[in-house]
Design a protein around this motif. Structure first.
Motif, PDB file in Angstrom:
ATOM      1  N   TYR A 147     -17.659   6.809 -12.358  1.00 40.08           N
ATOM      2  CA  TYR A 147     -17.307   6.251 -11.054  1.00 40.08           C
ATOM      3  C   TYR A 147     -15.828   6.499 -10.760  1.00 40.08           C
ATOM      4  N   GLU A 184     -12.512  11.624  -4.371  1.00 41.97           N
ATOM      5  CA  GLU A 184     -12.532  11.238  -2.953  1.00 41.97           C
ATOM      6  C   GLU A 184     -11.146  10.826  -2.462  1.00 41.97           C
ATOM      7  N   LEU A 224      -7.617   2.738  -9.199  1.00 41.24           N
ATOM      8  CA  LEU A 224      -8.981   3.247  -9.370  1.00 41.24           C
ATOM      9  C   LEU A 224      -9.667   2.661 -10.597  1.00 41.24           C
ATOM     10  N   GLU A 234     -10.955  -0.681  -9.510  1.00 40.47           N
ATOM     11  CA  GLU A 234     -12.133  -0.503  -8.657  1.00 40.47           C
ATOM     12  C   GLU A 234     -13.345  -0.043  -9.468  1.00 40.47           C
ATOM     13  N   SER A 235     -13.098   0.557 -10.621  1.00 37.32           N
ATOM     14  CA  SER A 235     -14.175   1.068 -11.474  1.00 37.32           C
ATOM     15  C   SER A 235     -14.692   0.019 -12.455  1.00 37.32           C
ATOM     16  N   LEU A 290     -14.332   8.447  -7.570  1.00 34.66           N
ATOM     17  CA  LEU A 290     -13.328   7.833  -6.686  1.00 34.66           C
ATOM     18  C   LEU A 290     -12.086   8.710  -6.580  1.00 34.66           C
TER      19      LEU A 290
END
Length: 110
Positions: free
Chosen positions: A62, A69, A78, A81-82, A66
Motif C-alpha cells: 500500500y 500516486e 505515507l 497512512e499505510s 501511495l
C-alpha cells in the motif's frame, strides 16, 4: 480450519483495507472475518506466513502504491497512512521486505 479463511481475508482485510488500522491485532482480524484467532493462526501457519508478515506485506504494498500516486509526500506521512504508527518499525519492515532502505528506494523510484 474453515476453508474460506483466505477468501474472507481477501474480501474483508484486503478489500475493506482493515490492515490500515494502526492497532489491528490477530484477535480483531479474526472477529472481523467471523472466525477465531486459533483458526486464523493455523491458517497463516498453513500458508507459511505469520499474521505480522501478512499485515506488513499488505501495508508495504500500500505504501508503494501511495508513493507512486504521490511522490512528493514524505515517507513518514505515507507510512502513517499505510497503517504504521511508528516510523522506525515501518522503516525496518520496509528494508527487510525490499532489501533497501526507504530513502534510497524513494530516490530510485521518483
Amino acid at each position: 480450519i474453515p476453508e474460506n479463511i483466505g477468501k474472507l481475508l481477501e474480501r474483508k482485510c484486503e478489500g475493506d483495507k482493515l490492515y490500515l488500522q494502526h492497532d489491528l491485532n490477530l484477535r480483531q482480524l479474526a472477529l472481523a472475518i467471523g472466525t477465531n484467532r486459533t483458526y486464523l493462526s493455523s491458517y497463516f501457519a498453513q500458508q507459511g506466513e505469520t499474521y505480522n508478515a501478512y499485515i506488513n506485506r499488505l501495508r508495504i504494498d500500500y505504501f508503494i502504491r501511495l508513493y507512486r500516486e504521490n511522490p512528493t509526500a514524505t515517507a513518514q506521512q505515507l507510512s502513517w497512512e499505510s497503517g504504521y504508527s511508528c516510523y522506525s518499525t515501518f522503516a525496518s519492515v520496509f528494508k527487510k521486505m525490499t532489501g533497501t532502505n526507504v530513502t534510497s528506494w524513494m530516490k530510485k523510484n521518483r
